[in-house]
Design a protein around this motif. Structure first.
Motif, PDB file in Angstrom:
ATOM      1  N   ARG A 102       0.828  -1.208   0.000  1.00 31.16           N
ATOM      2  CA  ARG A 102       0.000   0.000   0.000  1.00 31.16           C
ATOM      3  C   ARG A 102       0.860   1.255   0.000  1.00 31.16           C
ATOM      4  NH1 ARG A 102      -4.380  -0.627   4.587  1.00 31.16           N
ATOM      5  NH2 ARG A 102      -5.128   1.307   3.665  1.00 31.16           N
ATOM      6  N   VAL A 103       1.932   1.246   0.787  1.00 36.96           N
ATOM      7  CA  VAL A 103       2.848   2.388   0.808  1.00 36.96           C
ATOM      8  C   VAL A 103       3.486   2.558  -0.568  1.00 36.96           C
ATOM      9  CG1 VAL A 103       5.027   3.255   1.753  1.00 36.96           C
ATOM     10  CG2 VAL A 103       3.312   2.268   3.278  1.00 36.96           C
ATOM     11  N   HIS A 104       3.893   1.457  -1.164  1.00 34.68           N
ATOM     12  CA  HIS A 104       4.517   1.509  -2.491  1.00 34.68           C
ATOM     13  C   HIS A 104       3.547   2.083  -3.525  1.00 34.68           C
ATOM     14  CE1 HIS A 104       7.130   0.350  -5.785  1.00 34.68           C
ATOM     15  NE2 HIS A 104       6.080  -0.165  -6.371  1.00 34.68           N
ATOM     16  N   ALA A 105       2.305   1.620  -3.492  1.00 33.16           N
ATOM     17  CA  ALA A 105       1.305   2.104  -4.454  1.00 33.16           C
ATOM     18  C   ALA A 105       1.063   3.599  -4.283  1.00 33.16           C
ATOM     19  CB  ALA A 105       0.003   1.323  -4.287  1.00 33.16           C
TER      20      ALA A 105
ATOM     21  N   ASP B 240       8.980   9.352  -2.660  1.00 34.50           N
ATOM     22  CA  ASP B 240       9.711   8.249  -2.056  1.00 34.50           C
ATOM     23  C   ASP B 240       8.852   7.582  -0.990  1.00 34.50           C
ATOM     24  OD1 ASP B 240      12.019   8.722  -3.554  1.00 34.50           O
ATOM     25  OD2 ASP B 240      12.887  10.022  -2.010  1.00 34.50           O
ATOM     26  N   GLU B 241       8.990   6.260  -0.888  1.00 31.24           N
ATOM     27  CA  GLU B 241       8.264   5.525   0.138  1.00 31.24           C
ATOM     28  C   GLU B 241       8.654   6.014   1.534  1.00 31.24           C
ATOM     29  OE1 GLU B 241       8.405   1.255  -0.408  1.00 31.24           O
ATOM     30  OE2 GLU B 241       8.262   1.510  -2.570  1.00 31.24           O
ATOM     31  N   SER B 242       9.914   6.344   1.727  1.00 33.04           N
ATOM     32  CA  SER B 242      10.364   6.804   3.045  1.00 33.04           C
ATOM     33  C   SER B 242       9.664   8.099   3.442  1.00 33.04           C
ATOM     34  CB  SER B 242      11.882   6.979   3.079  1.00 33.04           C
ATOM     35  OG  SER B 242      12.296   7.935   2.128  1.00 33.04           O
ATOM     36  N   ASP B 243       9.352   8.953   2.480  1.00 35.94           N
ATOM     37  CA  ASP B 243       8.616  10.190   2.778  1.00 35.94           C
ATOM     38  C   ASP B 243       7.207   9.878   3.266  1.00 35.94           C
ATOM     39  OD1 ASP B 243      10.766  11.773   2.018  1.00 35.94           O
ATOM     40  OD2 ASP B 243      10.026  12.033  -0.028  1.00 35.94           O
TER      41      ASP B 243
END
Length: 38
Positions: A8-11, A19-22
């Motif tokens: 879900r974070v990636h999508a 960025d996913e980290s953001d």
């Protein structure tokens, strides 16, 4: 982190071109803010 949550974070990161980290950093900050943790 469970794979389903990672997906879900990636999508979201792809959709918002970020960025996913953001995404994760903002989610943690919001969680802490809701609980009034400084």
């Amino acid at each position: 982190m469970p794979q389903a949550l990672k997906d879900r974070v990636h999508a979201l990161a792809e959709r918002e071109q970020r960025d996913e980290s953001d995404i994760v950093r903002e989610a943690v900050a919001a969680y802490l803010e809701l609980r009034h943790v400084s």
